[in-house]
Design a protein around this motif. Structure first.
Motif, short mmCIF file in Angstrom:
data_model
loop_
_atom_site.label_atom_id
_atom_site.label_comp_id
_atom_site.label_asym_id
_atom_site.label_seq_id
_atom_site.Cartn_x
_atom_site.Cartn_y
_atom_site.Cartn_z
N LEU A 115 -22.34 -42.25 -14.20
CA LEU A 115 -23.37 -43.03 -15.01
C LEU A 115 -24.46 -42.28 -14.82
O LEU A 115 -25.52 -42.49 -15.32
CB LEU A 115 -23.22 -44.39 -14.55
CG LEU A 115 -22.06 -45.34 -15.39
CD1 LEU A 115 -21.99 -46.61 -14.37
CD2 LEU A 115 -22.33 -45.52 -16.73
N SER A 149 -17.79 -49.09 -17.06
CA SER A 149 -18.95 -49.73 -17.26
C SER A 149 -19.68 -49.68 -15.87
O SER A 149 -19.07 -49.30 -15.02
CB SER A 149 -18.78 -51.10 -17.65
OG SER A 149 -18.55 -52.07 -16.77
N ARG A 150 -21.11 -49.91 -15.88
CA ARG A 150 -21.74 -50.04 -14.78
C ARG A 150 -21.20 -51.10 -13.67
O ARG A 150 -21.24 -50.89 -12.66
CB ARG A 150 -23.15 -50.05 -14.93
CG ARG A 150 -24.07 -50.18 -13.68
CD ARG A 150 -25.56 -50.40 -13.97
NE ARG A 150 -25.91 -49.41 -14.83
CZ ARG A 150 -27.13 -49.43 -15.63
NH1 ARG A 150 -27.80 -50.64 -15.39
NH2 ARG A 150 -27.35 -48.49 -16.46
N SER A 200 -17.87 -50.13 -12.15
CA SER A 200 -17.94 -49.21 -11.02
C SER A 200 -18.50 -49.85 -9.86
O SER A 200 -17.88 -49.51 -8.95
CB SER A 200 -18.83 -48.16 -11.75
OG SER A 200 -18.21 -47.31 -12.88
N TRP A 201 -19.52 -50.64 -10.00
CA TRP A 201 -20.06 -51.10 -9.10
C TRP A 201 -19.12 -52.31 -8.29
O TRP A 201 -19.01 -52.27 -6.95
CB TRP A 201 -21.41 -51.97 -9.28
CG TRP A 201 -22.56 -50.90 -9.26
CD1 TRP A 201 -23.16 -50.34 -10.32
CD2 TRP A 201 -23.29 -50.20 -8.06
NE1 TRP A 201 -24.10 -49.41 -9.95
CE2 TRP A 201 -24.26 -49.40 -8.41
CE3 TRP A 201 -22.93 -50.27 -6.80
CZ2 TRP A 201 -24.95 -48.33 -7.90
CZ3 TRP A 201 -23.72 -49.47 -5.90
CH2 TRP A 201 -24.66 -48.52 -6.47
N ARG A 212 -27.22 -40.44 -16.82
CA ARG A 212 -28.60 -41.05 -17.26
C ARG A 212 -29.69 -40.04 -16.95
O ARG A 212 -30.85 -39.77 -17.66
CB ARG A 212 -28.90 -42.23 -16.28
CG ARG A 212 -28.52 -43.50 -16.65
CD ARG A 212 -29.06 -44.51 -15.79
NE ARG A 212 -29.26 -45.75 -16.40
CZ ARG A 212 -29.97 -46.70 -15.97
NH1 ARG A 212 -30.30 -46.78 -14.82
NH2 ARG A 212 -29.68 -47.94 -16.57
N VAL A 231 -19.83 -44.57 -10.59
CA VAL A 231 -21.42 -44.85 -10.35
C VAL A 231 -22.06 -43.47 -10.42
O VAL A 231 -23.10 -43.35 -11.12
CB VAL A 231 -21.61 -45.34 -9.08
CG1 VAL A 231 -23.03 -45.35 -8.53
CG2 VAL A 231 -21.43 -47.03 -8.99
#
Length: 83
Positions: free
Chosen positions: A76, A4-5, A8-9, A80, A73
């Protein structure tokens, strides 16, 4: 595997934090004047070597975790860009 975002962050931030913290720790360990890291003749003690090994292991693990987060990241961002 997709991260997930937020995961990852988090992993990326943990990797950066780990490097920051342990670099600071090694600098302080190297300048230790309390007698724990170096004996009276200036030779490293067991305390120094154990903590240096801990720092090296943390650098390696922090790097691995940070790279996983960075790859998440980037993946993702690439997904996008396709949308």
């Amino acid at each position: 595997m997709k991260l997930s975002r937020s995961a990852s962050w988090f992993l990326l931030a943990f990797g950066v934090w780990s490097w920051f913290i342990w670099i600071t720790f090694v600098k302080n360990l190297w300048k230790d004047g309390s007698g724990l890291a170096f004996d009276d003749s200036g030779d490293p003690t067991g305390y120094f070597w154990v903590h240096l090994l801990l720092a090296i292991a943390s650098f390696v693990l922090g790097t691995v975790v940070g790279v996983i987060g960075l790859r998440g990241v980037r993946a993702l961002a690439a997904s996008r860009a396709k949308d």
